[in-house]
Design a protein around this motif. Structure first.
Motif, PDB file in Angstrom:
ATOM      1  N   PRO A  24       0.819  -1.214   0.000  1.00 35.83           N
ATOM      2  CA  PRO A  24       0.000   0.000   0.000  1.00 35.83           C
ATOM      3  C   PRO A  24       0.855   1.267   0.000  1.00 35.83           C
ATOM      4  N   SER A  25       0.390   2.277  -0.724  1.00 33.06           N
ATOM      5  CA  SER A  25       1.049   3.583  -0.668  1.00 33.06           C
ATOM      6  C   SER A  25       0.627   4.262   0.633  1.00 33.06           C
ATOM      7  N   ALA A  26       1.413   5.256   1.057  1.00 34.23           N
ATOM      8  CA  ALA A  26       1.009   6.030   2.234  1.00 34.23           C
ATOM      9  C   ALA A  26      -0.337   6.684   1.981  1.00 34.23           C
ATOM     10  N   SER A  27      -0.505   7.199   0.765  1.00 31.69           N
ATOM     11  CA  SER A  27      -1.789   7.766   0.337  1.00 31.69           C
ATOM     12  C   SER A  27      -1.843   7.729  -1.178  1.00 31.69           C
ATOM     13  N   LEU A  28      -3.054   7.559  -1.697  1.00 36.06           N
ATOM     14  CA  LEU A  28      -3.292   7.546  -3.133  1.00 36.06           C
ATOM     15  C   LEU A  28      -4.149   8.749  -3.484  1.00 36.06           C
ATOM     16  N   HIS A  29      -3.673   9.568  -4.415  1.00 32.69           N
ATOM     17  CA  HIS A  29      -4.359  10.787  -4.821  1.00 32.69           C
ATOM     18  C   HIS A  29      -4.706  10.660  -6.299  1.00 32.69           C
ATOM     19  N   LEU A  30      -5.955  10.931  -6.663  1.00 34.72           N
ATOM     20  CA  LEU A  30      -6.432  10.652  -8.018  1.00 34.72           C
ATOM     21  C   LEU A  30      -6.766  11.921  -8.781  1.00 34.72           C
ATOM     22  N   LEU A  31      -6.296  11.960 -10.024  1.00 34.36           N
ATOM     23  CA  LEU A  31      -6.641  13.014 -10.971  1.00 34.36           C
ATOM     24  C   LEU A  31      -7.814  12.518 -11.813  1.00 34.36           C
ATOM     25  N   ALA A  32      -8.806  13.364 -12.033  1.00 33.76           N
ATOM     26  CA  ALA A  32     -10.024  12.944 -12.728  1.00 33.76           C
ATOM     27  C   ALA A  32      -9.738  12.535 -14.169  1.00 33.76           C
ATOM     28  N   LEU A  49      -6.961  16.986 -20.448  1.00 29.21           N
ATOM     29  CA  LEU A  49      -6.380  18.023 -19.599  1.00 29.21           C
ATOM     30  C   LEU A  49      -5.040  18.531 -20.135  1.00 29.21           C
ATOM     31  N   PHE A  50      -4.342  17.692 -20.944  1.00 25.50           N
ATOM     32  CA  PHE A  50      -3.002  18.049 -21.403  1.00 25.50           C
ATOM     33  C   PHE A  50      -2.829  17.668 -22.869  1.00 25.50           C
ATOM     34  N   SER A  64      -8.542  18.997 -11.554  1.00 25.88           N
ATOM     35  CA  SER A  64      -7.366  19.602 -12.171  1.00 25.88           C
ATOM     36  C   SER A  64      -6.134  19.287 -11.345  1.00 25.88           C
ATOM     37  N   LEU A  65      -4.974  19.373 -11.993  1.00 21.99           N
ATOM     38  CA  LEU A  65      -3.724  19.062 -11.310  1.00 21.99           C
ATOM     39  C   LEU A  65      -3.386  20.108 -10.257  1.00 21.99           C
ATOM     40  N   ASP A  66      -3.691  21.378 -10.530  1.00 24.38           N
ATOM     41  CA  ASP A  66      -3.370  22.401  -9.533  1.00 24.38           C
ATOM     42  C   ASP A  66      -4.229  22.248  -8.274  1.00 24.38           C
ATOM     43  N   GLN A  67      -5.511  21.861  -8.459  1.00 22.86           N
ATOM     44  CA  GLN A  67      -6.354  21.637  -7.281  1.00 22.86           C
ATOM     45  C   GLN A  67      -5.869  20.431  -6.494  1.00 22.86           C
TER      46      GLN A  67
END
Length: 531
Positions: free
Chosen positions: A432-440, A512-513, A464-467
């Motif tokens: 497991p990662s310490a935390s998983l953060h997802l981009l839409a 997005l890119f 968005s990536l900045d958010q």
């Protein structure tokens, strides 16, 4: 699935002198340099050039600015048709230079062309340089980077181009029989060489094959059929390097070249793989070894002469220290080391130059450090940011998740390419990662049910990536004490370990890119601004 297109043998350009006066249409100016290099190349050699792209002038402004000096110099011989195509620009051209990202099947513009070429077909027809060609699904960009670094460090005047966003036309005139050229080739670029008989690499290397671009191909068989074109026209005195999995077995049985293998898994230290002709492997300590056939490489190992022709040399250590993290990075560097051995670089020198290789942009690229001082304890907590934006398949993101000894902050998500996210989910369950953060994105929508089903927590998805990064910064600050407790800290100094923050999307970047490189650059710029 429509039948694969086969091109006529050879190339419509036989020499640089053939170009003068030709009407050339560049299909796809783009933002990655390929269309720009082709435009500059044909203008330099006297062609009448029409550049056409579905993108608008505003979308292509960066590339157009770069071409400003050429427009001033060759203004009477260049025309831009942007925001759409005109069929007459194709039917009236002597040659159309096709972008590899455009399908030829069912394309009415390409159907009107008299002759279709690519920057690679022109390059291969005109260069005399020995070619080292690399394709695959994972690791090809890192592998070509390591090969090129090794060749340059070993004293060769080598060049690097292809899918790594450098058109080989930009260095064609600097090549000769003594300048090795390393080409990263995508399946699309290879498909545009089918039937031409132009690609005859001294060494072809196929990295790990996993599902990719299934939204384009519709089946793994069609996808791999294009990959196989890398060795389709090799001769018996040339080399094909492939893995030991089922795909590797297929490649080894089909190529006319001499086969060398790389082991997919590490072997117990001291154990030798069952390679018929030789190859490379990692031992349990992460060190890389190479053995080669004595008949072709009698001087590779000191005691090679004690073995009969056809047997392999005593294994030689070619990889020990490496700056780039991750077992998969070691495999890429080792495959590069095997290529260097084929180019007659001695084992000791290979070991030295590989220890200096620092990796490449967008592939587990360490680019920023952010420290938090905790007054209560006097500890300094270090977060290190890694850009792995070129990880566009789930397996690549899974590999990134295994590259660090400490729990990482993992950022994933993007656009779906009709791929299976089970490999990433299985890896996150195992480590497991310490935390998983997802981009839409559409890929993230596909990943979410698998995470819920497996009980893997996540944050987001963020639109968005900045958010995402603003929320990530608040999260890292709020949990600094908890993360610090996981590490061996000393008051007032940076700890020997750090918390990795890894952007490894495991998906495409569309929407997005502009592409994965724009995505990676955006990530780096935002991180440096916010942190």
């Amino acid at each position: 699935m429509s039948k694969a297109h086969t091109y006529p043998p050879g190339c419509s350009i036989q020499s640089l002198e053939d170009i003068a006066g030709k009407r050339v249409t560049i299909m796809g100016l783009g933002l990655n340099g390929g269309g720009e290099a082709a435009t500059r190349f044909f203008l330099k050699h006297g062609a009448m050039v029409t550049v056409t792209d579905m993108k608008t002038k505003e979308e292509l402004s960066r590339t157009l600015r770069s071409l400003t000096p050429d427009m001033r110099m060759y203004g009477k011989r260049i025309k831009f048709v942007l925001g759409g195509h005109k069929e007459t620009d194709f039917s009236s051209a002597d040659i159309v230079i096709k972008n590899p990202g455009v399908k030829i099947q069912g394309n009415r513009y390409l159907a009107a062309a008299k002759a279709i070429e690519t920057d690679l077909s022109i390059f291969l027809a005109l260069t005399k340089a020995p070619i080292i060609a690399v394709t695959g699904s994972k690791g090809k960009s890192s592998t070509v980077s390591a090969i090129h670094h090794g060749l340059k460090a070993a004293g060769f005047n080598a060049f690097l181009g292809g899918n790594i966003t450098v058109s080989p036309l930009s260095f064609l005139e600097d090549t000769n029989e003594t300048t090795p050229v390393v080409l990263e080739l995508s399946s699309w670029q290879l498909a545009d060489l089918r039937g031409r008989g132009l690609l005859k690499p001294k060494v072809s290397l196929i990295t790990t094959i996993v599902p990719d671009h299934q939204n384009w191909y519709g089946s793994m068989e069609a996808y791999v059929a294009d990959k196989k074109l890398i060795y389709a026209d090799q001769a018996a005195n040339q080399w094909t390097i492939c893995g030991t999995d089922s795909w590797g077995e297929s490649f080894a049985s089909e190529t006319k070249g001499r086969v060398l293998r790389y082991a997919a898994d590490t072997l117990p230290t001291g154990q030798l793989p069952d390679f018929k002709n030789g190859g490379c492997w990692l031992d349990a300590e992460g060190r890389g070894w190479v053995s080669l056939p004595t008949e072709q490489f009698p001087n590779f190992a000191q005691n090679a002469g004690t073995r009969a022709p056809g047997q392999v040399c005593q294994p030689q250590l070619v990889l020990d220290k490496l700056l780039v993290p991750g077992l998969h990075s070691r495999q890429n560097a080792l495959n590069a080391a095997l290529v260097l051995a084929l180019i007659q670089v001695p084992p000791k020198r290979i070991r030295e130059v590989m220890a200096q290789w620092s990796g490449i942009s967008h592939r587990l690229e360490f680019f920023h450090s952010w420290n938090i001082f905790m007054r209560e304890t006097g500890y300094l907590l270090e977060y290190r940011f890694f850009n792995d934006s070129a990880a566009t398949v789930p397996e690549a993101a899974a590999a990134a998740a295994t590259s660090f000894s400490t729990p990482l902050q993992l950022i994933c998500g993007g656009t779906d390419k009709d791929l299976d996210f089970a490999p990433l989910v299985e890896q996150l369950k195992e480590k497991p990662s310490a935390s998983l953060h997802l981009l839409a994105g559409t890929a993230t929508n596909k990943l979410l049910p698998l995470l819920v089903q497996s009980g893997i927590p996540y944050r987001g998805p963020y639109p968005s990536l900045d958010q995402l990064l603003m929320e990530l910064k608040r999260y890292l600050e709020a949990n600094a004490a908890r993360f610090a407790s996981q590490l061996n800290l000393t008051a007032g100094t940076l700890q020997p370990d750090f918390i990795p923050v890894v952007f490894s999307p495991g998906a495409a970047s569309f929407g997005l890119f502009q592409n994965e490189f724009h995505r990676g650059d955006s990530f780096k710029n935002l991180v440096k601004t916010l942190f």
